[in-house]
Enzyme design. Structure first.
Site, PDB file in Angstrom:
ATOM      1  N   ASP A 114       0.878  -1.173   0.000  1.00 58.18           N
ATOM      2  CA  ASP A 114       0.000   0.000   0.000  1.00 58.18           C
ATOM      3  C   ASP A 114       0.914   1.222   0.000  1.00 58.18           C
ATOM      4  OD1 ASP A 114      -1.623   2.161   0.495  1.00 58.18           O
ATOM      5  OD2 ASP A 114      -2.767   1.189   2.094  1.00 58.18           O
ATOM      6  N   ASN A 156       2.192   4.993 -10.774  1.00 58.88           N
ATOM      7  CA  ASN A 156       0.873   4.885 -11.418  1.00 58.88           C
ATOM      8  C   ASN A 156      -0.253   4.646 -10.409  1.00 58.88           C
ATOM      9  OD1 ASN A 156      -1.093   3.828 -13.679  1.00 58.88           O
ATOM     10  ND2 ASN A 156      -0.859   2.117 -12.245  1.00 58.88           N
ATOM     11  N   TYR A 195      -9.925  15.082  -6.471  1.00 59.90           N
ATOM     12  CA  TYR A 195      -9.106  14.237  -7.359  1.00 59.90           C
ATOM     13  C   TYR A 195      -8.283  15.123  -8.307  1.00 59.90           C
ATOM     14  CZ  TYR A 195      -7.882  10.996 -11.124  1.00 59.90           C
ATOM     15  OH  TYR A 195      -7.201  10.274 -12.077  1.00 59.90           O
ATOM     16  N   GLY A 196      -8.935  16.094  -8.931  1.00 58.37           N
ATOM     17  CA  GLY A 196      -8.203  17.008  -9.812  1.00 58.37           C
ATOM     18  C   GLY A 196      -7.154  17.801  -9.050  1.00 58.37           C
ATOM     19  N   ALA A 197      -7.519  18.229  -7.843  1.00 60.95           N
ATOM     20  CA  ALA A 197      -6.563  18.975  -7.010  1.00 60.95           C
ATOM     21  C   ALA A 197      -5.350  18.107  -6.691  1.00 60.95           C
ATOM     22  CB  ALA A 197      -7.247  19.431  -5.720  1.00 60.95           C
ATOM     23  N   ALA A 198      -5.595  16.840  -6.415  1.00 62.69           N
ATOM     24  CA  ALA A 198      -4.496  15.931  -6.085  1.00 62.69           C
ATOM     25  C   ALA A 198      -3.580  15.721  -7.298  1.00 62.69           C
ATOM     26  CB  ALA A 198      -5.061  14.593  -5.597  1.00 62.69           C
ATOM     27  N   LYS A 199      -4.166  15.558  -8.472  1.00 64.67           N
ATOM     28  CA  LYS A 199      -3.345  15.349  -9.667  1.00 64.67           C
ATOM     29  C   LYS A 199      -2.585  16.637 -10.039  1.00 64.67           C
ATOM     30  CE  LYS A 199      -4.175  10.958 -10.731  1.00 64.67           C
ATOM     31  NZ  LYS A 199      -3.129   9.916 -10.554  1.00 64.67           N
ATOM     32  N   ILE A 208      -9.592   6.955 -20.250  1.00 60.22           N
ATOM     33  CA  ILE A 208      -9.015   5.667 -20.674  1.00 60.22           C
ATOM     34  C   ILE A 208      -9.992   4.564 -20.278  1.00 60.22           C
ATOM     35  CG2 ILE A 208      -7.060   4.097 -20.476  1.00 60.22           C
ATOM     36  CD1 ILE A 208      -6.253   6.848 -21.667  1.00 60.22           C
TER      37      ILE A 208
END
Ligand code: NDP
Length: 239
Positions: free
Chosen positions: A54, A78, A143-147, A176
């Site tokens: 993990d 990834n 999620y976008g903030a993290a990426k 994808i």
């Protein structure tokens, strides 16, 4: 020379396709994930080596490093995904904080811990590749903030490792298909919208992302670092 390659989250989806590309090229490939079963199945099919880990857990990551060869030539961060898909629907502020942190942990801390733990083991001339997302530029909440954070943090990695000839780049996929990312939440309508946003008129495949990763890890890309390579069929363009 056979290279040692670590693909985190390599048991499914994009990670599996990346691992397959490297394995088919004769590299020694290690894949990780939290679930032993899909990981072992994938490793057997590829001829890769499965290591349960993990990547949000510093102790697990330290233990992983002990099981990897020295040096590691290519690190592909990834492991990740949008943890909002697993949220329990609570909407109070404490739950919001918990769910926001979950995406930061899953998508930024995973890569940061793994890179930090392997920093001294990375081979000169090697490559670190983060799997970002179109969401870093287009939104998608925590999620976008993290990426986006992952992408900015990558600039520091490029600066840190550059003097050793090690590159650090982000591959940012658009939609994808054929991965576990969307769980069972992808509707036909949403899929059609995402495909319609592309200029290629199709969903991306895991192998599309793998091709970009393999290029960034190749001799042809040794002066490319601190960059974002978008793999989205033109759904989000750059200048
Ligand atoms: P998958 O869910 O198929 O792959 C994610 C993999 O990461 C799984 O094998 C999972 O295994 C592993 N993983 C997740 N969290 C951890 C963790 N904490 N430690 C170890 N392994 C972990 O989805 P994708 O292949 O689509 O996603 C791969 C990457 O691509 C992710 O970073 C995702 O954000 C990104 N991406 C995907 C897009 C898409 O449209 N599919 C678009 C843009 C970006 P396990 O659960 O067993 O741990």
């Amino acid at each position: 020379m056979t290279r040692n390659i670590l693909v985190t989250g390599g048991g499914t989806g994009i990670g599996l396709a990346v691992a397959r590309h490297f394995a088919e090229a004769g590299e020694r490939v290690f894949i990780t994930g939290r679930r032993a079963d899909p990981l072992e199945e994938a490793a057997k099919a590829l001829g890769a080596e499965p290591l349960v880990c993990d990547h949000t857990d510093p102790e697990a990551v330290a233990a992983l490093v002990d099981r990897l060869p020295d040096p590691v030539h290519v690190l592909v961060n990834n492991a990740g995904g949008n943890t909002d898909f697993d949220a329990d629907g609570r909407t109070d502020l404490a739950a919001y904080a918990r769910d926001f942190r979950a995406n930061l942990d899953a998508n930024v801390l995973t890569a940061a811990l793994t890179t930090k733990a392997l920093e001294q083991r990375l081979a000169p001339g090697g490559a670190v590749i983060q799997i970002g997302s179109i969401a870093a530029d287009t939104g998608a909440g925590s999620y976008g903030a993290a990426k986006a954070a992952l992408t900015t943090w990558n600039l520091s990695v490029a600066g840190l490792l550059g003097p050793r000839g090690i590159t650090a780049n982000v591959v940012a996929p658009g939609y994808i298909a054929d991965t576990e990312f969307f769980r069972d939440r992808m509707t036909d309508q949403r899929r059609e919208t995402l495909v319609a946003a592309t200029k290629t008129g199709r969903a991306g495949a895991p192998s599309d992302v793998a091709g970009a990763v393999v290029f960034l890890a190749s001799p042809a890309a040794r002066h490319i670092t601190g960059q974002v390579l978008h793999v989205n069929g033109g759904a989000h363009g750059t200048r």
